[in-house]
Write an enzyme that holds these catalytic residues in place. Structure first.
Site, PDB file in Angstrom:
ATOM      1  N   HIS A  72       0.847  -1.199   0.000  1.00 39.99           N
ATOM      2  CA  HIS A  72       0.000   0.000   0.000  1.00 39.99           C
ATOM      3  C   HIS A  72       0.880   1.246   0.000  1.00 39.99           C
ATOM      4  O   HIS A  72       1.659   1.451   0.923  1.00 39.99           O
ATOM      5  CB  HIS A  72      -0.927   0.011   1.226  1.00 39.99           C
ATOM      6  CG  HIS A  72      -2.106  -0.899   1.079  1.00 39.99           C
ATOM      7  ND1 HIS A  72      -3.293  -0.695   1.724  1.00 39.99           N
ATOM      8  CD2 HIS A  72      -2.281  -2.010   0.336  1.00 39.99           C
ATOM      9  CE1 HIS A  72      -4.144  -1.646   1.389  1.00 39.99           C
ATOM     10  NE2 HIS A  72      -3.547  -2.468   0.550  1.00 39.99           N
ATOM     11  N   TYR A 200      -9.294   5.528   7.354  1.00 39.59           N
ATOM     12  CA  TYR A 200      -9.436   5.915   8.768  1.00 39.59           C
ATOM     13  C   TYR A 200     -10.449   7.047   8.807  1.00 39.59           C
ATOM     14  O   TYR A 200     -10.216   8.104   8.205  1.00 39.59           O
ATOM     15  CB  TYR A 200      -8.106   6.428   9.321  1.00 39.59           C
ATOM     16  CG  TYR A 200      -7.060   5.348   9.553  1.00 39.59           C
ATOM     17  CD1 TYR A 200      -6.947   4.723  10.799  1.00 39.59           C
ATOM     18  CD2 TYR A 200      -6.169   4.973   8.553  1.00 39.59           C
ATOM     19  CE1 TYR A 200      -5.980   3.751  11.027  1.00 39.59           C
ATOM     20  CE2 TYR A 200      -5.201   3.997   8.780  1.00 39.59           C
ATOM     21  CZ  TYR A 200      -5.118   3.391  10.020  1.00 39.59           C
ATOM     22  OH  TYR A 200      -4.160   2.429  10.249  1.00 39.59           O
ATOM     23  N   PRO A 292      -4.508   0.590  18.771  1.00 45.42           N
ATOM     24  CA  PRO A 292      -4.215   0.106  17.411  1.00 45.42           C
ATOM     25  C   PRO A 292      -4.316   1.160  16.311  1.00 45.42           C
ATOM     26  O   PRO A 292      -4.008   0.865  15.152  1.00 45.42           O
ATOM     27  CB  PRO A 292      -5.259  -1.000  17.190  1.00 45.42           C
ATOM     28  CG  PRO A 292      -6.328  -0.749  18.188  1.00 45.42           C
ATOM     29  CD  PRO A 292      -5.710  -0.033  19.334  1.00 45.42           C
ATOM     30  N   LYS A 296       0.764   0.091  15.142  1.00 41.60           N
ATOM     31  CA  LYS A 296       2.156   0.012  15.590  1.00 41.60           C
ATOM     32  C   LYS A 296       2.488  -1.189  16.493  1.00 41.60           C
ATOM     33  O   LYS A 296       3.659  -1.472  16.746  1.00 41.60           O
ATOM     34  CB  LYS A 296       2.534   1.304  16.350  1.00 41.60           C
ATOM     35  CG  LYS A 296       2.735   2.486  15.440  1.00 41.60           C
ATOM     36  CD  LYS A 296       4.084   2.440  14.740  1.00 41.60           C
ATOM     37  CE  LYS A 296       4.120   3.209  13.456  1.00 41.60           C
ATOM     38  NZ  LYS A 296       3.875   2.453  12.226  1.00 41.60           N
ATOM     39  N   TYR A 384       3.991   6.450  10.215  1.00 48.73           N
ATOM     40  CA  TYR A 384       3.156   5.294   9.856  1.00 48.73           C
ATOM     41  C   TYR A 384       3.982   4.211   9.171  1.00 48.73           C
ATOM     42  O   TYR A 384       3.813   3.026   9.460  1.00 48.73           O
ATOM     43  CB  TYR A 384       1.998   5.748   8.953  1.00 48.73           C
ATOM     44  CG  TYR A 384       0.886   4.732   8.870  1.00 48.73           C
ATOM     45  CD1 TYR A 384      -0.206   4.776   9.742  1.00 48.73           C
ATOM     46  CD2 TYR A 384       0.921   3.693   7.933  1.00 48.73           C
ATOM     47  CE1 TYR A 384      -1.221   3.833   9.670  1.00 48.73           C
ATOM     48  CE2 TYR A 384      -0.085   2.746   7.859  1.00 48.73           C
ATOM     49  CZ  TYR A 384      -1.153   2.830   8.735  1.00 48.73           C
ATOM     50  OH  TYR A 384      -2.147   1.877   8.677  1.00 48.73           O
TER      51      TYR A 384
HETATM   52  P1  RFL Z   1       1.269 -11.754  21.735  1.00 50.91           P
HETATM   53  O1  RFL Z   1       0.798 -11.786  20.313  1.00 50.91           O
HETATM   54  O2  RFL Z   1       0.288 -11.405  22.777  1.00 50.91           O
HETATM   55  O3  RFL Z   1       1.914 -13.168  22.033  1.00 50.91           O
HETATM   56  C1  RFL Z   1       2.299 -13.548  23.339  1.00 50.91           C
HETATM   57  C2  RFL Z   1       2.266 -15.060  23.425  1.00 50.91           C
HETATM   58  O4  RFL Z   1       2.690 -15.454  24.721  1.00 50.91           O
HETATM   59  C3  RFL Z   1       1.827 -16.474  25.216  1.00 50.91           C
HETATM   60  N1  RFL Z   1       1.864 -16.426  26.697  1.00 50.91           N
HETATM   61  C4  RFL Z   1       2.560 -17.294  27.437  1.00 50.91           C
HETATM   62  N2  RFL Z   1       3.314 -18.352  27.106  1.00 50.91           N
HETATM   63  C5  RFL Z   1       3.897 -19.059  28.115  1.00 50.91           C
HETATM   64  N3  RFL Z   1       3.730 -18.743  29.434  1.00 50.91           N
HETATM   65  C6  RFL Z   1       2.985 -17.681  29.808  1.00 50.91           C
HETATM   66  N4  RFL Z   1       2.828 -17.371  31.090  1.00 50.91           N
HETATM   67  C7  RFL Z   1       2.352 -16.911  28.784  1.00 50.91           C
HETATM   68  N5  RFL Z   1       1.548 -15.825  28.799  1.00 50.91           N
HETATM   69  C8  RFL Z   1       1.265 -15.551  27.517  1.00 50.91           C
HETATM   70  C9  RFL Z   1       0.473 -16.120  24.626  1.00 50.91           C
HETATM   71  O5  RFL Z   1      -0.392 -17.250  24.580  1.00 50.91           O
HETATM   72  C10 RFL Z   1       0.860 -15.609  23.247  1.00 50.91           C
HETATM   73  O6  RFL Z   1       0.877 -16.637  22.279  1.00 50.91           O
HETATM   74  O7  RFL Z   1       2.493 -10.728  21.898  1.00 50.91           O
HETATM   75  P2  RFL Z   1       3.688 -10.388  20.899  1.00 50.91           P
HETATM   76  O8  RFL Z   1       4.298 -11.629  20.328  1.00 50.91           O
HETATM   77  O9  RFL Z   1       4.541  -9.406  21.612  1.00 50.91           O
HETATM   78  O10 RFL Z   1       2.965  -9.660  19.644  1.00 50.91           O
HETATM   79  C11 RFL Z   1       2.336  -8.422  19.802  1.00 50.91           C
HETATM   80  C12 RFL Z   1       1.168  -8.281  18.808  1.00 50.91           C
HETATM   81  O11 RFL Z   1       0.337  -9.406  18.927  1.00 50.91           O
HETATM   82  C13 RFL Z   1       0.363  -6.997  19.042  1.00 50.91           C
HETATM   83  O12 RFL Z   1       1.201  -5.913  19.343  1.00 50.91           O
HETATM   84  C14 RFL Z   1      -0.489  -6.598  17.805  1.00 50.91           C
HETATM   85  O13 RFL Z   1      -1.455  -7.570  17.537  1.00 50.91           O
HETATM   86  C15 RFL Z   1      -1.170  -5.253  18.008  1.00 50.91           C
HETATM   87  N6  RFL Z   1      -2.059  -4.864  16.897  1.00 50.91           N
HETATM   88  C16 RFL Z   1      -1.542  -4.324  15.725  1.00 50.91           C
HETATM   89  N7  RFL Z   1      -0.219  -4.185  15.555  1.00 50.91           N
HETATM   90  C17 RFL Z   1       0.287  -3.711  14.368  1.00 50.91           C
HETATM   91  O14 RFL Z   1       1.519  -3.576  14.259  1.00 50.91           O
HETATM   92  N8  RFL Z   1      -0.502  -3.384  13.293  1.00 50.91           N
HETATM   93  C18 RFL Z   1      -1.861  -3.506  13.370  1.00 50.91           C
HETATM   94  O15 RFL Z   1      -2.529  -3.266  12.375  1.00 50.91           O
HETATM   95  C19 RFL Z   1      -2.423  -3.965  14.625  1.00 50.91           C
HETATM   96  N9  RFL Z   1      -3.757  -4.107  14.765  1.00 50.91           N
HETATM   97  C20 RFL Z   1      -3.439  -5.016  17.026  1.00 50.91           C
HETATM   98  C21 RFL Z   1      -4.272  -4.602  15.938  1.00 50.91           C
HETATM   99  C22 RFL Z   1      -4.015  -5.541  18.191  1.00 50.91           C
HETATM  100  C23 RFL Z   1      -5.385  -5.651  18.289  1.00 50.91           C
HETATM  101  N10 RFL Z   1      -5.906  -6.187  19.491  1.00 50.91           N
HETATM  102  C24 RFL Z   1      -6.752  -7.310  19.522  1.00 50.91           C
HETATM  103  C25 RFL Z   1      -5.372  -5.742  20.751  1.00 50.91           C
HETATM  104  C26 RFL Z   1      -5.636  -4.725  16.016  1.00 50.91           C
HETATM  105  C27 RFL Z   1      -6.212  -5.212  17.200  1.00 50.91           C
HETATM  106  C28 RFL Z   1      -7.714  -5.262  17.256  1.00 50.91           C
HETATM  107  C1  PHB Z   2      -6.244  -4.256  10.807  1.00 51.00           C
HETATM  108  O1  PHB Z   2      -6.318  -4.509   9.583  1.00 51.00           O
HETATM  109  O2  PHB Z   2      -6.576  -5.089  11.654  1.00 51.00           O
HETATM  110  C2  PHB Z   2      -5.749  -2.928  11.240  1.00 51.00           C
HETATM  111  C3  PHB Z   2      -5.248  -2.038  10.310  1.00 51.00           C
HETATM  112  C4  PHB Z   2      -4.807  -0.792  10.716  1.00 51.00           C
HETATM  113  C5  PHB Z   2      -4.870  -0.449  12.051  1.00 51.00           C
HETATM  114  C6  PHB Z   2      -5.344  -1.348  12.990  1.00 51.00           C
HETATM  115  C7  PHB Z   2      -5.797  -2.590  12.578  1.00 51.00           C
HETATM  116  O3  PHB Z   2      -4.461   0.781  12.440  1.00 51.00           O
END
Ligand code: RFL
Ligand code: PHB
Length: 389
Positions: A72, A200, A292, A296, A384
């Site tokens: 993109h 957005y 989110p 980031k 971004y």
């Molecule tokens: P995770 O993905 O939470 O993984 C952690 C893992 O550790 C396990 N765990 C354990 N294992 C052993 N012993 C324990 N005591 C444990 N406790 C936990 C868990 O089961 C899990 O498998 O963290 P990690 O790896 O640091 O990754 C971080 C990302 O997942 C997170 O920052 C992103 O998903 C955030 N996020 C977004 N980030 C972006 O860069 N771009 C995006 O577009 C974006 N969109 C989002 C998002 C997060 C969202 N939510 C649900 C909060 C959109 C949403 C809606």
């Molecule tokens: C997504 O596709 O889940 C998404 C994209 C951009 C954002 C957050 C989530 O800023």
């Protein structure tokens, strides 16, 4: 059991770190509390910075992402009924890549299997011991037995609710937190995306985001009160609300369909300092959370992995601990900039319950400035697409 680096958490941070270490001949075992299916069932991030893509290439796991990810060059911002575009590539020379976190995680698990990296799933009660000594170890239980894993270093990649951060004594740990008075209601549907680029939207009814995973898989979010439950949002209500928050020209052609996933996420900014305690190093959501809005979360996890993996390579290959000693400082310097950007974008695009008429005018002025100023657009674009590591 013994390994060089014990990684707690098999999410994207832990898996990417494990893969990069394996590529450099450093042995790492991953302990994951859940099953693999559970981890792959979580629908989360969708937008990757070029820095993340480069790390996946370095880890040798970028083939599918290069084939199936979508480049993109910009994004759309909707203000009431009109749209304006931020052209990332023209303003910064860099695009972003749309490729779901689920797919990143799947690719990393497959590469780990192929290269014989050991992962223990359903590792319960993981406990960190002697992190302040040269001989740390972990204990965990599995199938009713307690196991011990000796190691040189521990990477705490266990997300916001993990145990790694909590292991750092309270008199050493400093936590900075801000929560927001709303959440995001998100759905995934097997429908074509509303537009070729993300939208957005700041509307009088609150924030909305039109995102996507591929040509026939769309991801949409609407800002909702924190008290709302998923049951309050049957598909019909969701689509009607979304249509009212995006420009009429987009709403008219929006293809709706049944949701295949639906969830509500609260929005939070959080940083825990320091990110190192003895031989324990925190990575990703274990140390910090962003709302989110700026996409980031996963990308900041990747920058931590970049600093930590390079520091570990320097330790093992060059017997130099400078990278390890400076890990926390380097990682946090970049994290705080991503925190600022995510906080700013959240303030720019959402409706806050306590917003006064003055606050609304300021928000409007901020958006008008962004619409009309190349300097403001460049500042958004630069953040971004990702600040340099
Ligand atoms: P995770 O993905 O939470 O993984 C952690 C893992 O550790 C396990 N765990 C354990 N294992 C052993 N012993 C324990 N005591 C444990 N406790 C936990 C868990 O089961 C899990 O498998 O963290 P990690 O790896 O640091 O990754 C971080 C990302 O997942 C997170 O920052 C992103 O998903 C955030 N996020 C977004 N980030 C972006 O860069 N771009 C995006 O577009 C974006 N969109 C989002 C998002 C997060 C969202 N939510 C649900 C909060 C959109 C949403 C809606
Ligand atoms: C997504 O596709 O889940 C998404 C994209 C951009 C954002 C957050 C989530 O800023």
């Amino acid at each position: 059991m013994r390994t060089q680096v014990a990684i707690i958490g098999g999410g994207p941070s832990g898996l990417l770190l494990g893969q990069l270490l394996l590529k450099n001949g450093i042995d790492a075992i991953v302990l994951e509390r859940q099953t693999r299916e559970y981890v792959l069932g979580r629908i989360r991030a969708g937008v990757l910075e070029v820095g993340f893509v480069d790390l996946m290439q370095e880890a040798g796991v970028s083939d599918r992402m290069e084939r199936e990810g979508f480049v993109h060059d910009g994004t759309q911002i909707a203000l009431d009924n009109s749209l304006f575009r931020i052209d990332f590539t023209r303003l910064t020379g860099k695009p972003v890549v749309v490729y779901g976190q689920t797919e990143v995680t799947r690719d990393l698990y497959e590469a780990r299997d192929a290269e014989g990296g050991k992962t223990v799933f359903q590792a319960q009660d993981v406990c960190i011991h002697d992190a302040k000594t040269d001989q740390p170890h972990l204990t965990y239980s599995k199938d009713g037995k307690t196991h011990r894993l000796d190691c040189d270093f521990i990477a705490g990649c266990d997300g916001f609710h993990g145990i790694s951060r909590q292991t750092i004594p309270q008199d050493i740990r400093r936590e900075y937190e801000k929560s927001y008075p709303f959440g995001w209601m998100g759905i995934l549907s097997e429908t074509p995306p509303a537009s070729p680029e993300l939208i957005y939207a700041n509307s009088q009814r609150g924030f909305a985001l039109c995102s996507m995973r591929n040509d026939n898989l769309s991801r949409y979010y609407v800002q909702c009160p924190l008290s709302d439950r998923v049951e309050d949002w049957p598909d019909g209500r969701f689509w009607e609300e979304l249509k009212q928050r995006i420009p009429a020209q987009v709403a008219e052609t929006l293809v709706t369909g049944p949701s295949i996933e639906k969830s509500i996420a609260p929005l939070r900014s959080f940083v825990s300092e320091p990110m190192r305690w003895g031989r324990l190093f925190l990575c990703g959501d274990a140390a910090h959370i962003v709302p989110p809005t700026g996409a980031k979360g996963l990308n900041t996890a990747a920058s931590d992995v970049h600093y930590l993996y390079n520091a570990l390579v320097q330790h093992y290959q060059e017997k130099d601990d400078d990278g390890l000693d400076r890990y926390s400082e380097r990682a946090l310097a970049r994290i705080w900039k991503a925190e600022r950007f995510s906080w700013w974008m959240t303030n720019l695009l959402h409706r806050f319950p306590e917003q006064s008429a003055f606050d609304l005018k300021i928000q409007r002025a901020d958006l008008e400035y962004l619409r009309n100023s190349e300097a403001a657009q460049t500042a958004l674009a630069e953040n971004y697409v990702g600040l340099p590591y």
